[in-house]
Every structure is written in C-alpha cells, then in structure tokens.
Write an enzyme that holds these catalytic residues in place. Structure first.
Site, PDB file in Angstrom:
ATOM      1  N   ARG A 170       0.845  -1.190   0.000  1.00 45.19           N
ATOM      2  CA  ARG A 170       0.000   0.000   0.000  1.00 45.19           C
ATOM      3  C   ARG A 170       0.886   1.248   0.000  1.00 45.19           C
ATOM      4  O   ARG A 170       1.954   1.270   0.641  1.00 45.19           O
ATOM      5  CB  ARG A 170      -0.857  -0.035   1.274  1.00 45.19           C
ATOM      6  CG  ARG A 170      -1.896   1.057   1.386  1.00 45.19           C
ATOM      7  CD  ARG A 170      -2.969   0.911   0.373  1.00 45.19           C
ATOM      8  NE  ARG A 170      -4.169   1.674   0.731  1.00 45.19           N
ATOM      9  CZ  ARG A 170      -5.065   2.041  -0.172  1.00 45.19           C
ATOM     10  NH1 ARG A 170      -4.908   1.761  -1.451  1.00 45.19           N
ATOM     11  NH2 ARG A 170      -6.147   2.686   0.209  1.00 45.19           N
ATOM     12  N   THR A 225      -9.014   0.431  -9.844  1.00 50.38           N
ATOM     13  CA  THR A 225      -8.299  -0.719  -9.320  1.00 50.38           C
ATOM     14  C   THR A 225      -8.393  -1.870 -10.323  1.00 50.38           C
ATOM     15  O   THR A 225      -9.186  -1.851 -11.249  1.00 50.38           O
ATOM     16  CB  THR A 225      -8.894  -1.106  -7.935  1.00 50.38           C
ATOM     17  OG1 THR A 225      -8.984   0.070  -7.149  1.00 50.38           O
ATOM     18  CG2 THR A 225      -8.113  -2.144  -7.194  1.00 50.38           C
ATOM     19  N   ASN A 252      -6.000   4.128  -7.278  1.00 46.77           N
ATOM     20  CA  ASN A 252      -7.215   4.661  -6.661  1.00 46.77           C
ATOM     21  C   ASN A 252      -8.231   5.004  -7.749  1.00 46.77           C
ATOM     22  O   ASN A 252      -8.864   4.123  -8.292  1.00 46.77           O
ATOM     23  CB  ASN A 252      -6.969   5.840  -5.723  1.00 46.77           C
ATOM     24  CG  ASN A 252      -8.207   6.107  -4.868  1.00 46.77           C
ATOM     25  OD1 ASN A 252      -8.998   5.195  -4.654  1.00 46.77           O
ATOM     26  ND2 ASN A 252      -8.401   7.317  -4.407  1.00 46.77           N
ATOM     27  N   SER A 305      -9.974  -0.810   0.750  1.00 46.39           N
ATOM     28  CA  SER A 305     -11.048  -1.808   0.652  1.00 46.39           C
ATOM     29  C   SER A 305     -10.572  -3.085  -0.029  1.00 46.39           C
ATOM     30  O   SER A 305     -11.298  -4.080  -0.066  1.00 46.39           O
ATOM     31  CB  SER A 305     -12.226  -1.247  -0.147  1.00 46.39           C
ATOM     32  OG  SER A 305     -12.837  -0.212   0.584  1.00 46.39           O
TER      33      SER A 305
HETATM   34  N1  GLY Z   1      -8.286   2.843  -3.602  1.00 43.81           N
HETATM   35  C1  GLY Z   1      -9.357   2.027  -3.223  1.00 43.81           C
HETATM   36  C2  GLY Z   1      -9.073   1.229  -2.019  1.00 43.81           C
HETATM   37  O1  GLY Z   1      -7.942   0.842  -1.797  1.00 43.81           O
HETATM   38  O2  GLY Z   1      -9.959   1.001  -1.230  1.00 43.81           O
END
Ligand code: GLY
Length: 568
Positions: free
Chosen positions: A97, A367, A387, A439
């Site tokens: 991330r 995504t 994103n 998410s």
């Molecule tokens: N960028 C969407 C997520 O990671 O939830």
C-alpha cells in the site's frame, strides 16, 4: 518498402488484437491459468507459466504488463495487496500500500471541505508514495523462481515496441478522456491526436520502457533510489507535491500475517489491515450465525446480508487503518462475542436506519485484480490500484507512468465522503509515513474436495461485498466458479443508507419485499461501462491437477489456462 513492411506488421498486430479481444473469458484445463482484466497481460502470464515460471513469477510479470497495457489501474505509481498460497499450504501476504509522504499532516486537506475536486483526488498532492515496485520485488524474492529480469522484460518490450489497443482498452481510456486531457504529458500518451487510441492501433510508451529498464536492471532500487527517485521527487517539488527522495528511499513493502478464518467448513485466508480483509471476515463470520432458514437466495437473505454489511462498514470506518498507528482494533473484527452482538442487533423484519442520510453518489470502479494458478497448485491473488481510474491522471515528468491519488483513501476531511462515499474516522487520518485504509482484500478459499480458489475485485468500497458474495456463492450455495462470478450482486456500506443492487438482476418480488422492510433500493451505476458492481478475476487449482481461470462476465477480461481441456 520499409513503409510496406511496417504496414504489414501493423496489420499482423491488428489481427493479433482481434484475437486478443476474442480470448476466452473462462477456461478449464491443466498446467496453470491466469485471469486478468486485459488480454495481453493474461497471455504473458501464460507464457511465463509455459516457460517454467511458477504462479508468483507469472503474477509479477502480469502486474508489470498491466502497468503498460491497462493504464486505468495497472501501475508502478500505485500500490496494492498480494496473497498467495503454495501447494504445501504456506501463505504469503504482502502489503504494498502507498504511504503518506513525510511532509503530510493531519490538516493537509481539511481546509478544502466541501470542494468538489479536492487536492486529495486531483493534482500532485493526491499521490501517496508508490508501493508497487517494492511489493512485486518482495513477492518475487520470496516466492518466484525465474530470474527477475525475465519477469520484467515482457512489460519493457510492450512499452518500447507498443501493444495493440483492444476495444476494452480503448473504451477504458475513452471513459476518462476529459480527465486525461487536462495534463499535456498524460494526453500525449493516452490521447494521441486528441483522441483515445482506436482499437487495433499501436500504443507505444518509450519513456515508460526506460523507467522499466531501470527496474529490470536494479530491482526495487532502480525505482526508489537513483535517477528515477530523483526525477520523481523533483517533479513533485516543482508541481507542488510532497513526495521526496527520502520518502522513496524509506518506502518498505511489508510481509503481513495473513488473516485466517474458517467458514462453513472452508479455510479462508485474506489480507489483514490496512486492507479490508478484516471487514470481509467480520461479514462472513456474522453470516455463519444467521439462522439457516434465511440463507436461501431471496429477499430475507439479502436483508440479513445488507444489515450485517451496514454494521461491518461502520466498524471499518472506525476501527481499521494502518496497524503501525494507534486506534486500529483488528481483533475486534473476528471477536466471536462482538460478532454475536452484531447479529443480535439485526431486526429480521426491518432495515435499521443509518445514523444520517446522504445523497446517492456516483462512483467509478477503479483498481484491478488478477489471479494466477500454476501446475503445482500454487495460487496468487493480487489487487492493485492507482485509486481513481488512471490515478490523478498525471504522468510523472520524464518517467512515463501515472501517479496514484490514494491520499483520498485517508479520512481527509472528517464528516465528508471520499471518492467511494465512505465517511471515515480518526483511525484513518493523514499522518506522515502512514498507510491509508484500503477496501482491497484479495482472498483464497480452500474448499475440501473442490480445490483452492483465489479471487479479488476492483470497485472501491464494493470490493469487500463483491469478494464476500463470491465466497458465499462458492460455499453457502456450492456454486461452480463461473456461476459464482456471474451471480447478481448488491452492496450496502452504511452511508449512504441505500441498498445498491445491480439493475434488473434480481426478482422484482424480492426488491418489493426489501422496500417493504425499509431498504432504500438504488440500482447500481458503479461501473462506467457496465453499470454493474465489481469485476472479479479468479482461478482455481482443482482436484486431479486441473486448472480453471475465469474473468467476470460484466466486462472483457480474459481467463486462460496453459492447456485448455478439449471436448471428449
Ligand atoms: N483505492 C481504493 C481502495 O484501496 O480502497
């Protein structure tokens, strides 16, 4: 003569494009398989498997190729989550991330409350420190067996020599044309002559090829240290972003302890915080406590699931974030006593109102997710993102790749919804070096007697409920993989107080019953092309050494296996 040869070459490539568009969406066979949103990437994965690579090698190669051929979400300027399970049952979970730059502060976006296009989504401040290259290098080191150069090379060739644009890619670029046109560097690449590249045309990205060459030659250091880091940091400084060389040098992808739980006899593994694997687990564990008579498909089971989701999303917004920072309560999501209370709080006959109503919002799924299985039964599931579609729609100066706008996944402006309509709490506030809650939750299920299944989805907040519904279809409803992907989907995320359903996909009598229980039904308009929810790409290692690969029928992805099963 040269012109004629070039024309012939283009014709041959255009024919290849037609073939790519015709790639199967689902395949059953042996020798391994790949399911991905873009056909060329899936084909490269199959080539790597054929040449002796394992699922991890193929997954790393597919990820780099998607950074070239699926610019909407494939990336080296973003981040994601990896989960894999080898044939012996060892699981590897990697968190790559993005992180907030060292100069980011809690207040960074507060002053922009109410602005329609805040700088957490547009412009250079929107970008977190990219994690993809570090994550893929770590995954390859831990689980791959082919040389690194071998798995990066296909992406370089496709960037340097060009790839044939399929209708799928052309459509994806066209859907974001206005945003891509705003930045001249981005427009030059993706809107040649001011238009989205036509299906069958060749898209070359020589600058991106050079960046990928540095990664091939120097591994993750080629990205996080030296010339690329310098150019990226200088570009950020010049344009008002915060990412420095120090931020890049400090970036670390992390091996995480996978989140494991049992669900109806199946062993499930998914990614932990800051991903939303804990939310998926909470919903599944709550569903396991729902009375048997409300489990069959119908309005009642939809009601229960929607009510559970509502409560689990509230937990997501209050308890989930970067585990290196205070306030995260990951254990709460699987605490049996808490889950029992959650289920007990559901009124079997009426929808519980969420604390506040907010208007229905548009949202684009972004995504991308791909899955790989190899001949030995190792499975890999990777969800990766910029994103928003095409991230912040700005190509890094001199480097040829799109940057993410992941800072918007933080709770940037308390009380205000983000791109996905999520209203998140202090636990996910901006802080230097912090990872924003995601998410994403790529998931693996070991189903006794049926095989090992790996899947995931794009779709912002709907990723969690999409992945969960695939799990329920495979386990609770014992559906085959292809049916599990095709099954209609719905989504509830607490705010707004609406039950989103795929349009015309459910029995009108169920919808009427749900409305009677107090659910505000909203037909989904999530996907800019299909209007549907989620795009799952899944594989399975089936008994007897068979492989299955399946793309979501909602769009045009490919599901390929090394040796397709021929009809007897
Ligand atoms: N960028 C969407 C997520 O990671 O939830």
């Amino acid at each position: 003569m040269i012109r004629r040869l070039a024309a012939l070459l283009l014709l041959a490539l255009a024919t290849a494009a037609l073939t790519a568009a015709d790639l199967p969406q689902t395949s059953l066979g042996s020798g391994g398989g790949v399911a991905a949103e873009e056909g060329t990437a899936a084909e490269v994965g199959i080539r790597i498997l054929r040449e002796g690579g394992n699922a991890a090698d193929a997954a790393v190669a597919v990820a780099f190729v998607l950074a070239v051929t699926w610019p909407e979400a494939g990336n080296i300027g973003g981040g994601g989550f990896w989960i894999s399970r080898d044939a012996g049952g060892s699981v590897l979970a990697i968190d790559f991330r993005e992180t907030a730059p060292g100069g980011a502060r809690r207040e960074l976006f507060l002053a922009e409350a109410g602005r329609p296009a805040p700088s957490s989504t547009e412009g250079p401040l929107a970008s977190g420190v990219p994690g993809s290259v570090a994550g893929l290098a770590l995954a390859h080191r831990r689980a791959g067996r082919l040389p690194w150069k071998r798995v990066v090379e296909p992406a370089i060739a496709l960037a340097r020599d060009g790839f044939v644009v399929s209708a799928n890619v052309s459509e994806s670029i066209a859907s974001e044309r206005a945003r891509l046109a705003k930045d001249p560097r981005t427009a030059r690449i993706f809107l040649p002559g001011g238009e989205p590249p036509a299906p069958g045309s060749l898209l070359r990205q020589p600058v991106l090829a050079k960046t990928l060459e540095a990664i091939r030659d120097r591994g993750a250091d080629g990205f996080y240290r030296g010339e690329i880091a310098r150019a990226l940091a200088e570009g950020q400084k010049k344009e008002g972003g915060l990412i420095t060389r120090g931020d890049l040098g400090r970036y670390t992808a992390r091996v995480r302890r996978p989140l494991r739980f049992r669900f109806l006899g199946a062993e499930i593994v998914t990614t932990p915080a800051p991903s939303s694997g804990p939310v998926l687990a909470e919903i599944a564990l709550a569903v396991a406590r729902v009375p048997d008579d409300v489990r069959p498909p119908g309005a009642e089971s939809m009601h229960w699931l929607a009510e559970i989701e509502k409560r689990a999303f509230r937990d997501r917004n209050q308890l989930l974030g970067d585990p290196a920072f205070p306030g995260v309560a990951e254990r709460a999501f699987t605490d049996p006593a808490r889950i029992a209370r959650l289920v007990a709080s559901v009124d079997p006959a009426h929808a519980t109102r969420t604390a506040a109503l907010s208007e229905v919002f548009p949202e684009k799924p972004t995504t991308t997710h791909f899955s790989v299985v190899d001949r030995d039964g190792m499975v890999v599931a990777v969800t990766t993102t910029l994103n928003d579609s095409f991230g912040n729609a700005r190509v890094a100066p001199g480097l040829g790749f799109l940057m993410n706008n992941e800072m918007d996944d933080f709770a940037t402006r308390p009380g205000e919804k983000n791109l996905y309509g999520l209203i998140q709490g202090e636990v996910n506030s901006v802080a230097p070096g912090k990872r924003m809650t995601s998410s994403m939750c790529p998931t693996i299920a070991v189903l006794p007697g049926r095989g090992v299944f790996a899947w995931g989805s794009p779709g912002g907040s709907t990723i969690i409920t999409t992945n969960l519904q695939v799990l329920l279809a495979l386990t609770l409803r014992s559906q085959p993989l292809v049916a599990a992907l095709a099954a209609p989907r719905f989504h509830q995320q607490d705010f707004p107080d609406a039950l989103e359903v795929e349009k015309d996909a459910f029995d009108p009598a169920w919808i009427a019953a749900l409305e009677k229980m107090g659910h505000a039904i909203k037909p989904s308009d999530r996907d800019p092309v299909s209007g549907r929810i989620g795009r799952v790409h899944a594989v399975a290692a089936l008994p007897g050494g068979r492989s299955e690969a399946a793309a979501d029928p909602r769009r045009h992805g490919a599901g390929l296996v090394v040796q397709p099963q021929t009809a007897p």
